[in-house]
Design a protein around this motif. Structure first.
Motif, PDB file in Angstrom:
ATOM      1  N   ALA A   1       0.823  -1.211   0.000  1.00 52.51           N
ATOM      2  CA  ALA A   1       0.000   0.000   0.000  1.00 52.51           C
ATOM      3  C   ALA A   1       0.858   1.262   0.000  1.00 52.51           C
ATOM      4  O   ALA A   1       0.527   2.249  -0.675  1.00 52.51           O
ATOM      5  N   LEU A   2       1.967   1.242   0.731  1.00 53.31           N
ATOM      6  CA  LEU A   2       2.875   2.396   0.724  1.00 53.31           C
ATOM      7  C   LEU A   2       3.511   2.582  -0.648  1.00 53.31           C
ATOM      8  O   LEU A   2       3.662   3.717  -1.133  1.00 53.31           O
ATOM      9  N   GLY A   3       3.892   1.482  -1.272  1.00 51.44           N
ATOM     10  CA  GLY A   3       4.451   1.574  -2.619  1.00 51.44           C
ATOM     11  C   GLY A   3       3.466   2.185  -3.590  1.00 51.44           C
ATOM     12  O   GLY A   3       3.816   3.058  -4.401  1.00 51.44           O
ATOM     13  N   LEU A   4       2.204   1.759  -3.499  1.00 47.58           N
ATOM     14  CA  LEU A   4       1.160   2.317  -4.357  1.00 47.58           C
ATOM     15  C   LEU A   4       0.901   3.783  -4.026  1.00 47.58           C
ATOM     16  O   LEU A   4       0.634   4.591  -4.920  1.00 47.58           O
ATOM     17  N   TRP A   5       0.948   4.103  -2.740  1.00 48.48           N
ATOM     18  CA  TRP A   5       0.752   5.491  -2.301  1.00 48.48           C
ATOM     19  C   TRP A   5       1.758   6.407  -2.988  1.00 48.48           C
ATOM     20  O   TRP A   5       1.392   7.426  -3.586  1.00 48.48           O
ATOM     21  N   HIS A   6       3.026   6.045  -2.938  1.00 50.45           N
ATOM     22  CA  HIS A   6       4.061   6.852  -3.579  1.00 50.45           C
ATOM     23  C   HIS A   6       3.871   6.860  -5.103  1.00 50.45           C
ATOM     24  O   HIS A   6       3.979   7.923  -5.735  1.00 50.45           O
TER      25      HIS A   6
ATOM     26  N   LEU B   1       2.825  18.452  -1.707  1.00 50.30           N
ATOM     27  CA  LEU B   1       2.009  18.520  -0.501  1.00 50.30           C
ATOM     28  C   LEU B   1       2.046  17.242   0.334  1.00 50.30           C
ATOM     29  O   LEU B   1       1.837  17.284   1.550  1.00 50.30           O
ATOM     30  N   THR B   2       2.319  16.128  -0.293  1.00 45.60           N
ATOM     31  CA  THR B   2       2.292  14.852   0.432  1.00 45.60           C
ATOM     32  C   THR B   2       3.673  14.298   0.759  1.00 45.60           C
ATOM     33  O   THR B   2       3.804  13.436   1.624  1.00 45.60           O
ATOM     34  N   GLY B   3       4.692  14.765   0.041  1.00 47.05           N
ATOM     35  CA  GLY B   3       6.032  14.230   0.269  1.00 47.05           C
ATOM     36  C   GLY B   3       6.274  12.894  -0.403  1.00 47.05           C
ATOM     37  O   GLY B   3       7.222  12.176  -0.053  1.00 47.05           O
ATOM     38  N   ALA B   4       5.432  12.545  -1.363  1.00 52.99           N
ATOM     39  CA  ALA B   4       5.613  11.288  -2.086  1.00 52.99           C
ATOM     40  C   ALA B   4       6.932  11.314  -2.866  1.00 52.99           C
ATOM     41  O   ALA B   4       7.298  12.349  -3.415  1.00 52.99           O
ATOM     42  N   LYS B   5       7.618  10.181  -2.915  1.00 55.70           N
ATOM     43  CA  LYS B   5       8.930  10.111  -3.564  1.00 55.70           C
ATOM     44  C   LYS B   5       9.020   8.912  -4.500  1.00 55.70           C
ATOM     45  O   LYS B   5       8.627   7.797  -4.138  1.00 55.70           O
ATOM     46  N   LYS B   6       9.567   9.153  -5.664  1.00 61.65           N
ATOM     47  CA  LYS B   6       9.723   8.077  -6.640  1.00 61.65           C
ATOM     48  C   LYS B   6      10.646   6.981  -6.126  1.00 61.65           C
ATOM     49  O   LYS B   6      10.425   5.786  -6.387  1.00 61.65           O
ATOM     50  N   ASN B   7      11.673   7.380  -5.378  1.00 65.45           N
ATOM     51  CA  ASN B   7      12.644   6.379  -4.919  1.00 65.45           C
ATOM     52  C   ASN B   7      12.133   5.507  -3.773  1.00 65.45           C
ATOM     53  O   ASN B   7      12.861   4.651  -3.265  1.00 65.45           O
ATOM     54  N   GLN B   8      10.879   5.721  -3.364  1.00 65.89           N
ATOM     55  CA  GLN B   8      10.285   4.889  -2.326  1.00 65.89           C
ATOM     56  C   GLN B   8       9.327   3.840  -2.892  1.00 65.89           C
ATOM     57  O   GLN B   8       8.801   3.015  -2.139  1.00 65.89           O
ATOM     58  N   ILE B   9       9.125   3.859  -4.192  1.00 70.43           N
ATOM     59  CA  ILE B   9       8.169   2.924  -4.804  1.00 70.43           C
ATOM     60  C   ILE B   9       8.713   1.499  -4.805  1.00 70.43           C
ATOM     61  O   ILE B   9       8.150   0.592  -4.183  1.00 70.43           O
ATOM     62  N   VAL B  10       9.820   1.297  -5.480  1.00 73.95           N
ATOM     63  CA  VAL B  10      10.396  -0.047  -5.623  1.00 73.95           C
ATOM     64  C   VAL B  10      10.789  -0.661  -4.280  1.00 73.95           C
ATOM     65  O   VAL B  10      10.463  -1.830  -4.021  1.00 73.95           O
ATOM     66  N   PRO B  11      11.472   0.065  -3.385  1.00 71.71           N
ATOM     67  CA  PRO B  11      11.861  -0.543  -2.109  1.00 71.71           C
ATOM     68  C   PRO B  11      10.681  -1.095  -1.303  1.00 71.71           C
ATOM     69  O   PRO B  11      10.797  -2.157  -0.681  1.00 71.71           O
ATOM     70  N   ASN B  12       9.553  -0.399  -1.315  1.00 70.02           N
ATOM     71  CA  ASN B  12       8.393  -0.886  -0.574  1.00 70.02           C
ATOM     72  C   ASN B  12       7.833  -2.170  -1.182  1.00 70.02           C
ATOM     73  O   ASN B  12       7.495  -3.116  -0.453  1.00 70.02           O
ATOM     74  N   PHE B  13       7.752  -2.215  -2.493  1.00 68.65           N
ATOM     75  CA  PHE B  13       7.261  -3.437  -3.136  1.00 68.65           C
ATOM     76  C   PHE B  13       8.237  -4.598  -2.965  1.00 68.65           C
ATOM     77  O   PHE B  13       7.822  -5.738  -2.736  1.00 68.65           O
ATOM     78  N   GLU B  14       9.519  -4.320  -3.083  1.00 68.74           N
ATOM     79  CA  GLU B  14      10.518  -5.375  -2.924  1.00 68.74           C
ATOM     80  C   GLU B  14      10.491  -5.939  -1.505  1.00 68.74           C
ATOM     81  O   GLU B  14      10.672  -7.141  -1.303  1.00 68.74           O
ATOM     82  N   LYS B  15      10.248  -5.083  -0.533  1.00 71.35           N
ATOM     83  CA  LYS B  15      10.131  -5.532   0.854  1.00 71.35           C
ATOM     84  C   LYS B  15       8.932  -6.460   1.003  1.00 71.35           C
ATOM     85  O   LYS B  15       9.024  -7.526   1.637  1.00 71.35           O
ATOM     86  N   ALA B  16       7.805  -6.065   0.427  1.00 66.93           N
ATOM     87  CA  ALA B  16       6.595  -6.876   0.511  1.00 66.93           C
ATOM     88  C   ALA B  16       6.799  -8.239  -0.125  1.00 66.93           C
ATOM     89  O   ALA B  16       6.414  -9.279   0.435  1.00 66.93           O
TER      90      ALA B  16
ATOM     91  N   TYR C   1       2.310  -4.316  -7.813  1.00 70.63           N
ATOM     92  CA  TYR C   1       3.648  -3.862  -8.211  1.00 70.63           C
ATOM     93  C   TYR C   1       3.642  -3.541  -9.704  1.00 70.63           C
ATOM     94  O   TYR C   1       4.161  -2.504 -10.142  1.00 70.63           O
ATOM     95  N   ALA C   2       3.016  -4.417 -10.476  1.00 75.75           N
ATOM     96  CA  ALA C   2       2.914  -4.186 -11.918  1.00 75.75           C
ATOM     97  C   ALA C   2       2.162  -2.885 -12.207  1.00 75.75           C
ATOM     98  O   ALA C   2       2.560  -2.100 -13.078  1.00 75.75           O
ATOM     99  N   ASN C   3       1.073  -2.649 -11.470  1.00 72.78           N
ATOM    100  CA  ASN C   3       0.312  -1.414 -11.654  1.00 72.78           C
ATOM    101  C   ASN C   3       1.166  -0.186 -11.357  1.00 72.78           C
ATOM    102  O   ASN C   3       1.109   0.827 -12.073  1.00 72.78           O
ATOM    103  N   ALA C   4       1.957  -0.281 -10.290  1.00 79.81           N
ATOM    104  CA  ALA C   4       2.831   0.840  -9.926  1.00 79.81           C
ATOM    105  C   ALA C   4       3.903   1.066 -10.986  1.00 79.81           C
ATOM    106  O   ALA C   4       4.223   2.211 -11.340  1.00 79.81           O
ATOM    107  N   LEU C   5       4.450  -0.021 -11.506  1.00 77.47           N
ATOM    108  CA  LEU C   5       5.476   0.094 -12.544  1.00 77.47           C
ATOM    109  C   LEU C   5       4.907   0.702 -13.826  1.00 77.47           C
ATOM    110  O   LEU C   5       5.577   1.489 -14.509  1.00 77.47           O
ATOM    111  N   LEU C   6       3.676   0.364 -14.150  1.00 71.30           N
ATOM    112  CA  LEU C   6       3.032   0.936 -15.332  1.00 71.30           C
ATOM    113  C   LEU C   6       2.834   2.441 -15.165  1.00 71.30           C
ATOM    114  O   LEU C   6       2.976   3.205 -16.130  1.00 71.30           O
ATOM    115  N   LEU C   7       2.520   2.860 -13.946  1.00 71.19           N
ATOM    116  CA  LEU C   7       2.388   4.296 -13.683  1.00 71.19           C
ATOM    117  C   LEU C   7       3.709   5.025 -13.927  1.00 71.19           C
ATOM    118  O   LEU C   7       3.727   6.204 -14.269  1.00 71.19           O
ATOM    119  N   GLN C   8       4.812   4.295 -13.741  1.00 72.05           N
ATOM    120  CA  GLN C   8       6.139   4.876 -13.954  1.00 72.05           C
ATOM    121  C   GLN C   8       6.645   4.657 -15.381  1.00 72.05           C
ATOM    122  O   GLN C   8       7.776   5.017 -15.716  1.00 72.05           O
TER     123      GLN C   8
END
Length: 236
Positions: free
Chosen positions: A144-149, A162-177, A191-198
């Motif tokens: 969920a955190l990966g998707l949030w970012h 306004l939210t502090g979302a960071k691109k470099n936090q996407i992959v690490p959160n999914f890899e942890k999960a 994870y695939a959905n998040a990667l498609l967004l990128q």
């Protein structure tokens, strides 16, 4: 009124009998949910009047919104949040309750205006972080955190600032999960959905290929599997 010695002696036995009964009732509600009977599951779980029961009711209601008409979704997400807050009120250390509150908030954010969605995004992150403080190995919270970012970074501009979302936090959160739960298909699908967004189509295909090779037992897992197959076919 003072208890007689006999009645006092029976109190621990009564409690011992009640605990397994409650656990069995929660298991029955979980079984209904796994079959896709989300409304019955939510009602049965909430009727237990326990933190675990309300958390399951929240999960079932959020899932139910995904198979309900659009006109009903907002009300269902609001109901799921209500259940989650009741779960927290019963037990402030229930990590699942904070996660379910965050999940319902995230889903609701997709159906409201930009300002309200940004407010929800802030609350969602706080609840996910609280869930992880209480249960550091909760794979779903990292997803969920990966998707949030990913979602907020994809919006750019004010959403990111306004939210502090960071691109470099996407992959690490999914890899942890995935390190925690490598054989849960939904983690890889999200994870695939998040990667498609990128814009990472190749990475998304790789995750979907793995996802469709994993077993699906419940109604919801089978539904996710079919969606993953369709998404994969559309990308290849």
């Amino acid at each position: 009124m003072r208890l007689s010695p006999l009645r006092f002696a029976l109190v621990p036995l009564a409690l011992a009998v009640a605990a397994p009964a409650s656990a069995q009732s929660l298991q029955a509600a979980q079984s209904l949910y796994d079959q896709g009977k989300w409304q019955e599951a939510a009602n049965a779980a909430a009727a237990l009047n326990t933190s675990a029961g309300f958390a399951l009711a929240a999960e079932a209601t959020t899932a139910g919104a995904s198979v309900s008409p659009d006109a009903q979704k907002k009300a269902l997400f609001a109901k799921a949040q209500e259940y989650a807050r009741q779960a927290i009120a019963k037990d402030a250390n229930n990590a699942d309750a904070y996660f379910e509150l965050a999940r319902a908030q995230g889903r609701l954010a997709q159906f409201v205006g930009i300002l309200q969605s940004l407010n929800l995004a802030g609350d969602m992150k706080k609840n996910l972080e609280q869930a992880l403080r209480l249960k550091p190995n909760m794979a779903s919270a990292y997803v969920a955190l990966g998707l949030w970012h990913a979602n907020l970074v994809s919006k750019g501009g004010a959403a990111t600032l306004l939210t502090g979302a960071k691109k470099n936090q996407i992959v690490p959160n999914f890899e942890k999960a995935i390190a925690l739960e490598p054989n849960v298909a939904i983690h890889r699908i999200e994870y695939a959905n998040a990667l498609l967004l990128q814009g990472n189509k190749a990475g998304a295909i790789a995750q979907l290929q793995k996802a469709v090779s994993l077993p699906a037992d419940t109604y919801w897992e089978k539904r996710d599997l079919e969606a993953a197959k369709a998404k994969l076919a559309s990308l290849q």
